[in-house]
Design a protein around this motif. Structure first.
Motif, PDB file in Angstrom:
ATOM      1  N   ARG A  16      53.827  33.803  42.598  1.00  0.00           N
ATOM      2  CA  ARG A  16      52.670  34.653  42.379  1.00  0.00           C
ATOM      3  C   ARG A  16      52.775  35.405  41.095  1.00  0.00           C
ATOM      4  NH1 ARG A  16      53.953  36.992  46.983  1.00  0.00           N
ATOM      5  NH2 ARG A  16      55.837  37.752  46.080  1.00  0.00           N
ATOM      6  N   THR A  68      43.718  51.330  40.491  1.00  0.00           N
ATOM      7  CA  THR A  68      44.682  50.318  40.941  1.00  0.00           C
ATOM      8  C   THR A  68      45.124  49.434  39.782  1.00  0.00           C
ATOM      9  OG1 THR A  68      42.921  48.749  41.453  1.00  0.00           O
ATOM     10  CG2 THR A  68      43.642  50.202  43.250  1.00  0.00           C
ATOM     11  N   VAL A  69      44.452  49.553  38.655  1.00  0.00           N
ATOM     12  CA  VAL A  69      44.679  48.605  37.556  1.00  0.00           C
ATOM     13  C   VAL A  69      45.907  48.949  36.719  1.00  0.00           C
ATOM     14  CG1 VAL A  69      43.725  47.668  35.415  1.00  0.00           C
ATOM     15  CG2 VAL A  69      42.256  47.994  37.411  1.00  0.00           C
ATOM     16  N   PHE A  77      47.399  37.929  33.719  1.00  0.00           N
ATOM     17  CA  PHE A  77      46.507  37.036  34.469  1.00  0.00           C
ATOM     18  C   PHE A  77      45.394  36.475  33.593  1.00  0.00           C
ATOM     19  CE2 PHE A  77      48.396  38.947  38.283  1.00  0.00           C
ATOM     20  CZ  PHE A  77      48.672  37.784  38.964  1.00  0.00           C
ATOM     21  N   TRP A  84      43.960  28.224  37.259  1.00  0.00           N
ATOM     22  CA  TRP A  84      43.942  28.464  38.705  1.00  0.00           C
ATOM     23  C   TRP A  84      43.916  27.183  39.539  1.00  0.00           C
ATOM     24  CZ3 TRP A  84      45.346  32.770  40.892  1.00  0.00           C
ATOM     25  CH2 TRP A  84      45.198  33.981  40.197  1.00  0.00           C
ATOM     26  N   LEU A  94      50.615  29.178  45.271  1.00  0.00           N
ATOM     27  CA  LEU A  94      49.464  29.829  45.913  1.00  0.00           C
ATOM     28  C   LEU A  94      48.571  28.790  46.593  1.00  0.00           C
ATOM     29  CD1 LEU A  94      48.397  32.561  43.316  1.00  0.00           C
ATOM     30  CD2 LEU A  94      49.718  32.839  45.413  1.00  0.00           C
ATOM     31  N   ARG A 101      48.314  31.028  55.117  1.00  0.00           N
ATOM     32  CA  ARG A 101      47.487  32.240  55.124  1.00  0.00           C
ATOM     33  C   ARG A 101      46.072  31.999  55.653  1.00  0.00           C
ATOM     34  NH1 ARG A 101      47.007  33.430  48.551  1.00  0.00           N
ATOM     35  NH2 ARG A 101      46.175  31.394  47.963  1.00  0.00           N
ATOM     36  N   VAL A 130      40.050  40.688  47.771  1.00  0.00           N
ATOM     37  CA  VAL A 130      40.395  41.560  46.630  1.00  0.00           C
ATOM     38  C   VAL A 130      41.476  40.882  45.782  1.00  0.00           C
ATOM     39  CG1 VAL A 130      41.309  43.822  45.967  1.00  0.00           C
ATOM     40  CG2 VAL A 130      39.892  43.605  48.014  1.00  0.00           C
ATOM     41  N   CYS A 132      40.918  38.087  43.895  1.00  0.00           N
ATOM     42  CA  CYS A 132      40.705  36.694  44.323  1.00  0.00           C
ATOM     43  C   CYS A 132      41.154  35.685  43.286  1.00  0.00           C
ATOM     44  CB  CYS A 132      39.233  36.470  44.648  1.00  0.00           C
ATOM     45  SG  CYS A 132      38.139  36.676  43.208  1.00  0.00           S
ATOM     46  N   ASP A 152      37.751  40.520  41.305  1.00  0.00           N
ATOM     47  CA  ASP A 152      38.965  40.531  40.479  1.00  0.00           C
ATOM     48  C   ASP A 152      38.612  41.220  39.164  1.00  0.00           C
ATOM     49  OD1 ASP A 152      41.721  38.552  40.612  1.00  0.00           O
ATOM     50  OD2 ASP A 152      41.209  39.432  38.649  1.00  0.00           O
ATOM     51  N   PRO A 153      39.539  42.023  38.609  1.00  0.00           N
ATOM     52  CA  PRO A 153      39.217  42.701  37.350  1.00  0.00           C
ATOM     53  C   PRO A 153      39.217  41.766  36.146  1.00  0.00           C
ATOM     54  CG  PRO A 153      41.428  43.286  38.059  1.00  0.00           C
ATOM     55  CD  PRO A 153      40.840  42.457  39.148  1.00  0.00           C
ATOM     56  N   GLU A 213      48.821  38.351  47.771  1.00  0.00           N
ATOM     57  CA  GLU A 213      49.659  38.342  46.569  1.00  0.00           C
ATOM     58  C   GLU A 213      49.081  39.246  45.486  1.00  0.00           C
ATOM     59  OE1 GLU A 213      52.567  36.493  47.166  1.00  0.00           O
ATOM     60  OE2 GLU A 213      51.477  36.622  49.040  1.00  0.00           O
ATOM     61  N   VAL A 214      48.590  40.372  45.900  1.00  0.00           N
ATOM     62  CA  VAL A 214      47.903  41.290  44.978  1.00  0.00           C
ATOM     63  C   VAL A 214      48.592  42.647  44.892  1.00  0.00           C
ATOM     64  CG1 VAL A 214      45.751  42.582  44.626  1.00  0.00           C
ATOM     65  CG2 VAL A 214      45.659  40.162  45.228  1.00  0.00           C
ATOM     66  N   LEU A 218      49.489  46.078  41.644  1.00  0.00           N
ATOM     67  CA  LEU A 218      48.598  47.231  41.532  1.00  0.00           C
ATOM     68  C   LEU A 218      49.338  48.480  41.046  1.00  0.00           C
ATOM     69  CD1 LEU A 218      46.468  46.846  44.785  1.00  0.00           C
ATOM     70  CD2 LEU A 218      46.118  45.808  42.532  1.00  0.00           C
TER      71      LEU A 218
HETATM   72  C1  LIG Z   1      49.053  36.455  42.206  1.00  0.00           C
HETATM   73  S1  LIG Z   1      47.340  36.548  41.926  1.00  0.00           S
HETATM   74  C2  LIG Z   1      46.670  36.216  43.516  1.00  0.00           C
HETATM   75  C3  LIG Z   1      45.301  35.599  43.441  1.00  0.00           C
HETATM   76  C4  LIG Z   1      44.677  35.241  44.778  1.00  0.00           C
HETATM   77  N1  LIG Z   1      44.651  36.372  45.679  1.00  0.00           N
HETATM   78  C5  LIG Z   1      45.416  34.093  45.417  1.00  0.00           C
HETATM   79  O1  LIG Z   1      46.316  34.361  46.208  1.00  0.00           O
HETATM   80  O2  LIG Z   1      45.117  32.955  45.096  1.00  0.00           O
HETATM   81  C6  LIG Z   1      47.018  38.301  41.751  1.00  0.00           C
HETATM   82  C7  LIG Z   1      45.593  38.626  41.406  1.00  0.00           C
HETATM   83  O3  LIG Z   1      45.436  40.037  41.448  1.00  0.00           O
HETATM   84  C8  LIG Z   1      44.535  40.388  40.436  1.00  0.00           C
HETATM   85  N2  LIG Z   1      44.647  41.803  40.144  1.00  0.00           N
HETATM   86  C9  LIG Z   1      45.469  42.444  39.294  1.00  0.00           C
HETATM   87  N3  LIG Z   1      45.231  43.770  39.303  1.00  0.00           N
HETATM   88  C10 LIG Z   1      44.220  43.963  40.191  1.00  0.00           C
HETATM   89  C11 LIG Z   1      43.502  45.112  40.639  1.00  0.00           C
HETATM   90  N4  LIG Z   1      43.791  46.330  40.192  1.00  0.00           N
HETATM   91  N5  LIG Z   1      42.538  44.943  41.547  1.00  0.00           N
HETATM   92  C12 LIG Z   1      42.242  43.723  42.037  1.00  0.00           C
HETATM   93  N6  LIG Z   1      42.882  42.595  41.640  1.00  0.00           N
HETATM   94  C13 LIG Z   1      43.861  42.723  40.729  1.00  0.00           C
HETATM   95  C14 LIG Z   1      44.898  39.509  39.288  1.00  0.00           C
HETATM   96  O4  LIG Z   1      43.900  39.425  38.307  1.00  0.00           O
HETATM   97  C15 LIG Z   1      45.151  38.194  40.015  1.00  0.00           C
HETATM   98  O5  LIG Z   1      43.989  37.434  40.098  1.00  0.00           O
END
Ligand SMILES: C[S@@+](CC[C@H](N)C(=O)[O-])C[C@H]1O[C@@H](n2cnc3c(N)ncnc32)[C@H](O)[C@@H]1O
Length: 353
Positions: A16, A68-69, A77, A84, A94, A101, A130, A132, A152-153, A213-214, A218
Motif C-alpha cells: 500500500r 487529514t491531508v 500518490f 492504479w 491492493l 476485503r 474514503v 478510493c 480522494d484528494p 489502506e488509508v 492521514l
Molecule cells: C494505499 S492507497 C489505497 C487506495 C484504495 N483505498 C485501495 O485500497 O485501493 C491510499 C489512498 O489514500 C489517499 N489519501 C491520502 N491522503 C488522504 C486523505 N487525507 N483523505 C483521503 N484519502 C487520502 C491516497 O490518495 C490514496 O489514493
C-alpha cells in the motif's frame, strides 16, 4: 533469505505504502467537481488550500481546523495515479486484497442489512469509499449493488477512477467520484452545500464508510474518525484495513523492505503513523463507534494472495458500527414489490429453520 511468511509480511506492508504520491492539494473550489460556482465561493480555505469548517455532531460544535491531508503522502500518490489498474504493478497487492476485503465488507453489511436481490446483495445501501484511489475497491462494491461515492484528494487518481468505471455501463447509476477529502465532504452541509446532498449522499446518509489502506497516510486521525461518524447513519458501519504499529511491522516494513531489500523507496513508510488495533478501537470508541470485529491479514508475495491470519501483528481489517439508534433496515432505493415478497419468503423460511 526470508521465508514466505516474512516475504508476505514485507510485501503486505509495502504494497500500500509503496504507492503514494503527491500533488499540491488543490483549492476546494476545484476539488468539488460537482459543486456549483456559487457554492464553491462559500468554501473557506486555509493556507494549504484545505477547507476549514465547524464540524457538527454529537459532541457539540467542534472547530476542526485540522486536516487529514499530509501533503507528502498526497504527492507520492499523484505520481502513481496512472498505475492504479496495472494488476502487476505498484498496486498489485491492493488488487489481490479484494479477495478478502470485498467479502469482509459484504458479509458484515449483510449481517445488519438483509440482502434480497440475487447478485446484488448490497442494493440500496449507500457506501462512502474514503481514499478510493483509482477505484479498485469502489467498483466491486458498486457491482454488488451498492450506491457508492468514492472520494480522494488526488484529482489525478479520481480521473483514473472515472475513466476506468466509464468502461462499464452497469456502474453508471451506482458509482460517483469526487476529488475531495472527508472533512470537506463532511463540512459541506455546514457551508450551505445542501442541494447535492440528496444526489451524492451527505452527512448522516451513508450505511457504510470504507477506508481501506488509508489511515496510515492521514495527518489527523481524530478528524478522520469524527467525520466518519458524521457521515454515517446511526448503526452505520465503518470498515478500515490498515497496518499495525509493532516491532515486526517496523522491522519488515521499514528496515527490511526499505533499507535492506530496497523493494520500497526509502522514506515511504512512517512507522509513527501506523496504528495498533487497540489504539484504533480506542480512537473510534471515543468518536461514537463500537468495534465489532478485527481480523489479521497476511500477504504472500510469491502467490500474490492474501489470507486471513490469527495474527494482527502486521495487517488487519476492522469493522465498527456507529453507536446510536438501531440500524435502519430500509434501503435507500426501496426494492420492488416482488423483491419485498422474496425477502418476506426468505425471512419466513429463516424463521422456520
Ligand atoms: C494505499 S492507497 C489505497 C487506495 C484504495 N483505498 C485501495 O485500497 O485501493 C491510499 C489512498 O489514500 C489517499 N489519501 C491520502 N491522503 C488522504 C486523505 N487525507 N483523505 C483521503 N484519502 C487520502 C491516497 O490518495 C490514496 O489514493
Amino acid at each position: 533469505m526470508y521465508t514466505n511468511q516474512i516475504g508476505s509480511v514485507v510485501r503486505g506492508v509495502y504494497a500500500r505504502n509503496a504507492a503514494l504520491a503527491s500533488s499540491v492539494v488543490r483549492p476546494p473550489s476545484r476539488r468539488f467537481s460537482v459543486t456549483s460556482g456559487r457554492k464553491q465561493r462559500r468554501l473557506r480555505t486555509d493556507g494549504a488550500g484545505v477547507c476549514q469548517h465547524v464540524l457538527p455532531g454529537p459532541t457539540s460544535s467542534r472547530s476542526a481546523s485540522h486536516s487529514t491531508v499530509d501533503s507528502d503522502e498526497v504527492k507520492r500518490f499523484k505520481a502513481l495515479a496512472s498505475k492504479w489498474w496495472d494488476e502487476q504493478g505498484e498496486f498489485a497487492a491492493l488488487h489481490a486484497m479484494n479477495d478478502l476485503r470485498v467479502p469482509f465488507i459484504r458479509d458484515n453489511l449483510l449481517s445488519v442489512h438483509e440482502g434480497c436481490q440475487p447478485g446484488k446483495p448490497l442494493k440500496g445501501l449507500r457506501i462512502l469509499d474514503v481514499g478510493c484511489g483509482g477505484g479498485l475497491l469502489t467498483e466491486p462494491l458498486a457491482r454488488l449493488g451498492a450506491n457508492v461515492l468514492g472520494i480522494d484528494p488526488v484529482e489525478e487518481s479520481i480521473g483514473t477512477a472515472r475513466l476506468h468505471s466509464s468502461c462499464d455501463p452497469d456502474l453508471r447509476e451506482q458509482l460517483r467520484y469526487c476529488a475531495c477529502t472527508l472533512e470537506e465532504l463532511s463540512g459541506r452541509q455546514e457551508i450551505g452545500v445542501e442541494e447535492e446532498e440528496e444526489e451524492e449522499g451527505g452527512a448522516g446518509q451513508f450505511d457504510a464508510v470504507v477506508a481501506s489502506e488509508v489511515v496510515e497516510h492521514l495527518a489527523d486521525l481524530e478528524t478522520f474518525a469524527f467525520c466518519c461518524n458524521h457521515m454515517l447513519k446511526p448503526g452505520g458501519s465503518l470498515f478500515i484495513t490498515t497496518i499495525n504499529k509493532t516491532r515486526l511491522s517496523y522491522l519488515l516494513g521499514i528496515v527490511v523492505a526499505e533499507q535492506i531489500l530496497r523493494i520500497v523507496p526509502s522514506g515511504t513508510h512512517d512507522w509513527n503513523k501506523f496504528i495498533s488495533p487497540t489504539e484504533l478501537e480506542r480512537l473510534l470508541e471515543s468518536n461514537g463507534f463500537l468495534a465489532r470485529s478485527v481480523r489479521g491479514m497476511l500477504y504472500n508475495p510469491m502467490m500474490g494472495r492474501w489470507s486471513w491470519s490469527d495474527s494482527t501483528d502486521i495487517n488487519y481489517a476492522l469493522h465498527a458500527v456507529k453507536r446510536g439508534d438501531e440500524p435502519r433496515h430500509e434501503r435507500a432505493e426501496a426494492s420492488g414489490p416482488e423483491q419485498q415478497q422474496q425477502c418476506q419468503v426468505r425471512r419466513t423460511a429463516a424463521a422456520h429453520n
